[in-house]
Write a protein that holds these residues in place. Structure first.
Motif, PDB file in Angstrom:
ATOM      1  N   PRO A   9       1.011  -3.264  -6.626  1.00  0.00           N
ATOM      2  CA  PRO A   9       0.927  -4.711  -6.449  1.00  0.00           C
ATOM      3  C   PRO A   9       0.801  -5.040  -4.962  1.00  0.00           C
ATOM      4  N   ILE A  10       0.066  -6.107  -4.671  1.00  0.00           N
ATOM      5  CA  ILE A  10      -0.062  -6.588  -3.300  1.00  0.00           C
ATOM      6  C   ILE A  10       0.111  -8.101  -3.330  1.00  0.00           C
ATOM      7  N   ASP A  11       0.939  -8.606  -2.431  1.00  0.00           N
ATOM      8  CA  ASP A  11       1.184 -10.049  -2.346  1.00  0.00           C
ATOM      9  C   ASP A  11       0.086 -10.709  -1.519  1.00  0.00           C
ATOM     10  N   ALA A  12      -1.083 -10.814  -2.119  1.00  0.00           N
ATOM     11  CA  ALA A  12      -2.233 -11.482  -1.509  1.00  0.00           C
ATOM     12  C   ALA A  12      -3.190 -11.835  -2.635  1.00  0.00           C
ATOM     13  N   ILE A  21     -11.985  -5.257   1.362  1.00  0.00           N
ATOM     14  CA  ILE A  21     -12.551  -4.013   0.815  1.00  0.00           C
ATOM     15  C   ILE A  21     -14.071  -4.064   0.877  1.00  0.00           C
ATOM     16  N   ARG A  22     -14.641  -5.198   0.509  1.00  0.00           N
ATOM     17  CA  ARG A  22     -16.092  -5.343   0.446  1.00  0.00           C
ATOM     18  C   ARG A  22     -16.738  -5.195   1.821  1.00  0.00           C
ATOM     19  N   HIS A  28     -11.507   0.174   9.504  1.00  0.00           N
ATOM     20  CA  HIS A  28     -10.593   0.397  10.623  1.00  0.00           C
ATOM     21  C   HIS A  28     -10.041  -0.904  11.208  1.00  0.00           C
ATOM     22  N   ARG A  29     -10.644  -2.029  10.887  1.00  0.00           N
ATOM     23  CA  ARG A  29     -10.164  -3.317  11.389  1.00  0.00           C
ATOM     24  C   ARG A  29      -9.486  -4.154  10.307  1.00  0.00           C
ATOM     25  N   ARG A  30     -10.088  -4.225   9.119  1.00  0.00           N
ATOM     26  CA  ARG A  30      -9.636  -5.184   8.103  1.00  0.00           C
ATOM     27  C   ARG A  30      -8.747  -4.597   7.023  1.00  0.00           C
ATOM     28  N   LEU A  31      -8.845  -3.295   6.780  1.00  0.00           N
ATOM     29  CA  LEU A  31      -8.155  -2.715   5.636  1.00  0.00           C
ATOM     30  C   LEU A  31      -7.046  -1.740   6.035  1.00  0.00           C
ATOM     31  N   ALA A  32      -7.343  -0.809   6.902  1.00  0.00           N
ATOM     32  CA  ALA A  32      -6.363   0.240   7.219  1.00  0.00           C
ATOM     33  C   ALA A  32      -6.333   0.559   8.717  1.00  0.00           C
ATOM     34  N   PRO A  33      -6.099  -0.458   9.573  1.00  0.00           N
ATOM     35  CA  PRO A  33      -6.076  -0.193  11.010  1.00  0.00           C
ATOM     36  C   PRO A  33      -4.949   0.772  11.383  1.00  0.00           C
ATOM     37  N   GLY A  34      -5.298   1.698  12.252  1.00  0.00           N
ATOM     38  CA  GLY A  34      -4.321   2.713  12.664  1.00  0.00           C
ATOM     39  C   GLY A  34      -4.415   3.953  11.811  1.00  0.00           C
ATOM     40  N   GLY A 122      -2.412   5.797   3.243  1.00  0.00           N
ATOM     41  CA  GLY A 122      -3.400   4.733   3.342  1.00  0.00           C
ATOM     42  C   GLY A 122      -2.979   3.480   2.603  1.00  0.00           C
ATOM     43  N   ILE A 123      -2.431   3.647   1.408  1.00  0.00           N
ATOM     44  CA  ILE A 123      -1.990   2.491   0.616  1.00  0.00           C
ATOM     45  C   ILE A 123      -0.871   1.739   1.332  1.00  0.00           C
ATOM     46  N   ARG A 124       0.040   2.467   1.956  1.00  0.00           N
ATOM     47  CA  ARG A 124       1.109   1.777   2.692  1.00  0.00           C
ATOM     48  C   ARG A 124       0.517   0.897   3.795  1.00  0.00           C
ATOM     49  N   VAL A 125      -0.466   1.415   4.522  1.00  0.00           N
ATOM     50  CA  VAL A 125      -1.099   0.649   5.600  1.00  0.00           C
ATOM     51  C   VAL A 125      -1.916  -0.506   5.025  1.00  0.00           C
ATOM     52  N   ILE A 126      -2.680  -0.247   3.979  1.00  0.00           N
ATOM     53  CA  ILE A 126      -3.495  -1.283   3.349  1.00  0.00           C
ATOM     54  C   ILE A 126      -2.610  -2.434   2.864  1.00  0.00           C
ATOM     55  N   ARG A 127      -1.564  -2.097   2.177  1.00  0.00           N
ATOM     56  CA  ARG A 127      -0.663  -3.130   1.639  1.00  0.00           C
ATOM     57  C   ARG A 127      -0.054  -3.956   2.767  1.00  0.00           C
ATOM     58  N   ARG A 128       0.450  -3.270   3.778  1.00  0.00           N
ATOM     59  CA  ARG A 128       1.069  -3.976   4.913  1.00  0.00           C
ATOM     60  C   ARG A 128       0.042  -4.877   5.605  1.00  0.00           C
ATOM     61  N   THR A 129      -1.159  -4.375   5.820  1.00  0.00           N
ATOM     62  CA  THR A 129      -2.205  -5.147   6.493  1.00  0.00           C
ATOM     63  C   THR A 129      -2.606  -6.366   5.679  1.00  0.00           C
TER      64      THR A 129
END
Length: 138
Positions: A9-12, A21-22, A28-34, A122-129
């Motif tokens: 689940p993601i709160d967005a 995603i699209r 590297h900027r919008r989904l999983a920076p770092g 990756g999912i941890r970063v994606i979710r946080r971002t």
């Protein structure tokens, strides 16, 4: 062949997640920076560089706005895989929540554990971002 399936689940709002995603050349900027440090687009292929130095060339197989789904296959890079195909998809849930599903099929099976660890990171970063950049509910 190994299959790695993650469903989180993601709160967005789903449209916000899908927009990130699209925009497949801006991982590297919008989904999983770092986690991802660079993304270059070369035709239908994106070249993704991860923080650990791994570089992959991903052929975009499908980009489906109606289903909010992207599918891609590894076609080169520094991972020694025989086969790698993955998809990411976003589903709407109640309120402004979404469900993010990432499925990866790969060979050899022996790479399942390290690839799963990369996906989990990756999912941890994606979710946080995505949660940090989500438009607040009104």
């Amino acid at each position: 062949m190994a299959t790695i399936h993650r469903d989180v689940p993601i709160d967005a709002a789903p449209e916000e997640i899908w927009a990130a995603i699209r925009d497949w050349g801006e991982v590297h900027r919008r989904l999983a920076p770092g986690f991802v440090t660079d993304t270059r687009v070369e035709g239908d292929v994106r070249v993704v560089t991860f923080a650990d130095g791994t570089v992959v060339h991903e052929l975009i197989v499908s980009l489906d706005d109606d289903a909010r789904r992207i599918a891609y296959a590894l076609v080169g890079g520094s991972l020694d895989v025989v086969h790698h195909h993955a998809s990411m998809q976003v589903f709407a849930e109640a309120g402004r929540r979404s469900r993010f599903v990432w499925i990866t099929d790969l060979q050899p099976h022996g790479l399942a554990e390290p690839i799963a660890a990369m996906i989990d990171q990756g999912i941890r970063v994606i979710r946080r971002t995505l949660e940090a950049t989500a438009t607040p509910a009104s």
